[in-house]
Design an enzyme around this catalytic site. Structure first.
Site, PDB file in Angstrom:
ATOM      1  N   ASP A 195       3.110  -8.765  -8.678  1.00 30.86           N
ATOM      2  CA  ASP A 195       1.926  -8.055  -9.153  1.00 30.86           C
ATOM      3  C   ASP A 195       1.418  -8.682 -10.443  1.00 30.86           C
ATOM      4  O   ASP A 195       2.074  -9.545 -11.051  1.00 30.86           O
ATOM      5  CB  ASP A 195       2.166  -6.550  -9.285  1.00 30.86           C
ATOM      6  CG  ASP A 195       3.110  -6.184 -10.420  1.00 30.86           C
ATOM      7  OD1 ASP A 195       3.484  -7.069 -11.200  1.00 30.86           O
ATOM      8  OD2 ASP A 195       3.473  -5.001 -10.512  1.00 30.86           O
ATOM      9  N   ILE A 196       0.213  -8.273 -10.848  1.00 32.96           N
ATOM     10  CA  ILE A 196      -0.452  -8.835 -12.016  1.00 32.96           C
ATOM     11  C   ILE A 196       0.068  -8.129 -13.267  1.00 32.96           C
ATOM     12  O   ILE A 196       0.063  -6.896 -13.340  1.00 32.96           O
ATOM     13  CB  ILE A 196      -1.977  -8.684 -11.889  1.00 32.96           C
ATOM     14  CG1 ILE A 196      -2.471  -9.430 -10.629  1.00 32.96           C
ATOM     15  CG2 ILE A 196      -2.691  -9.195 -13.134  1.00 32.96           C
ATOM     16  CD1 ILE A 196      -3.912  -9.137 -10.258  1.00 32.96           C
ATOM     17  N   GLU A 238      -2.796  -3.877  -7.566  1.00 34.28           N
ATOM     18  CA  GLU A 238      -2.681  -5.274  -7.985  1.00 34.28           C
ATOM     19  C   GLU A 238      -1.417  -5.918  -7.440  1.00 34.28           C
ATOM     20  O   GLU A 238      -0.978  -6.948  -7.937  1.00 34.28           O
ATOM     21  CB  GLU A 238      -2.691  -5.360  -9.519  1.00 34.28           C
ATOM     22  CG  GLU A 238      -1.440  -4.902 -10.230  1.00 34.28           C
ATOM     23  CD  GLU A 238      -1.343  -3.397 -10.431  1.00 34.28           C
ATOM     24  OE1 GLU A 238      -0.519  -2.981 -11.254  1.00 34.28           O
ATOM     25  OE2 GLU A 238      -2.081  -2.642  -9.759  1.00 34.28           O
TER      26      GLU A 238
END
Length: 320
Positions: A195-196, A238
């Site tokens: 994920d970001i 995300e």
């Protein structure tokens, strides 16, 4: 009642009129494939007058015809006295005639179904065959359009609209299939979940539309990093997931580091503002100790959690 010669000639004249004006192509050929009948349909679409076609072989007039294929079909008709058929789905056309019909203007050429019929002569032998050419462009185009629409609908049902990657539902189906495949042949396979980092800060600072652009460009980076056989999807928000086909632990590590560097070097420009960001990744190579697709997913999630705890912008491999 006995018909006179004039009556016979009159009926024969009617028959010729019908053959010339009927809405299908009619070509009669002898055993040497020399043409003895060339009707109006064939004349209109080929621009060849009957006088030009009569006595000529079919293949001298149309050298692009698949001669071996056609002769194989025709020989079975001569020998077995049974008709032979071909449809546009098997071969779109026999004669590449242009399509002039306004309703099916999308088609550049006429789609055709064809029948080859045996013609028995006075000797009770099949000495001629009749090729019948049907214009089925409307049917073909409608079916192709329907297939195209169904294909688009299938793609939409599998795809995340923001990223163009697989959506969670379809990706999880792929995960189940890959797990079953591993149980059958033990071929290596790896799962990457990432994920970001600090994505909430991106949204809070630059707005949700900027956040969407960050997600889109992250998906673009994933597409550039994976191979055709790999399966990438958006898991939610995300968070992304990638199934690495035929990849052992070393393969997973190499991929994760390559993707991490690609995204670290990426700059998203939105509304004149440069946005830099990183990702954290969890790796779960599939092993015998993983007993279900759910457990496999949980393993990658745990590795991702470890990468987050270790400072982000890094990857970790799941350790049972």
């Amino acid at each position: 009642m006995t018909l006179s010669n004039n009556d016979y000639l009159h009926e024969f004249h009617w028959l010729l009129d019908v053959l010339q004006s009927i809405g299908v192509g009619l070509v009669v050929m002898d055993k040497d494939y020399k043409i003895t009948l060339w009707n109006g349909f064939m004349q209109n679409h080929s621009a060849l007058m009957p006088a030009e076609a009569m006595g000529q072989t079919l293949f001298s007039l149309f050298p692009e015809l698949p001669e071996k294929w056609f002769k194989r079909k025709a020989q079975s008709v001569f020998m077995l006295r049974n008709s032979a058929f071909t449809t546009w789905e098997q071969r779109p056309y026999l004669f590449k005639f242009k399509n002039y019909r306004p309703i099916t203007g999308r088609a550049a050429f006429m789609y055709q179904n064809c029948t080859i019929m045996p013609l028995v002569g006075l000797s009770h032998e099949v000495d001629h065959i009749c090729l019948i050419v049907y214009d089925v462009t409307d049917t073909a185009v409608n079916k192709l359009n329907l297939q195209d629409v169904n294909s688009q609908l299938e793609h939409l049902s599998q795809t995340d609209r923001l990223t163009g990657l697989y959506n969670r539902g379809w990706w999880e189906e792929c995960l189940n299939k890959e797990y079953k495949r591993f149980n059958r042949n033990k071929a290596p396979c790896g799962l990457v979940m990432f994920d970001i980092d600090h994505f909430k800060k991106v949204n809070d600072t630059h707005g949700h539309q900027a956040g969407d652009e960050v997600i889109r460009q992250t998906a673009d980076a994933v597409r550039k990093a994976i191979r055709d056989v790999d399966i990438a999807g958006r898991y939610g928000g995300e968070e992304f997931t990638i199934i690495l086909y035929d990849a052992d632990q070393n393969g997973c590590k190499a991929f994760a580091e390559r993707l991490r560097k690609m995204i670290e070097s990426l700059t998203v420009i939105y509304d004149g503002v440069n946005i830099k960001f990183t990702v954290s990744l969890g790796l779960a190579p599939l092993t015998k100790k993983i007993e279900s697709p759910t457990q496999w997913l949980e393993a990658a999630d745990k590795a991702l959690y470890e990468a987050k705890n270790d400072g982000r912008n890094c990857w970790k491999v799941f350790k049972p």
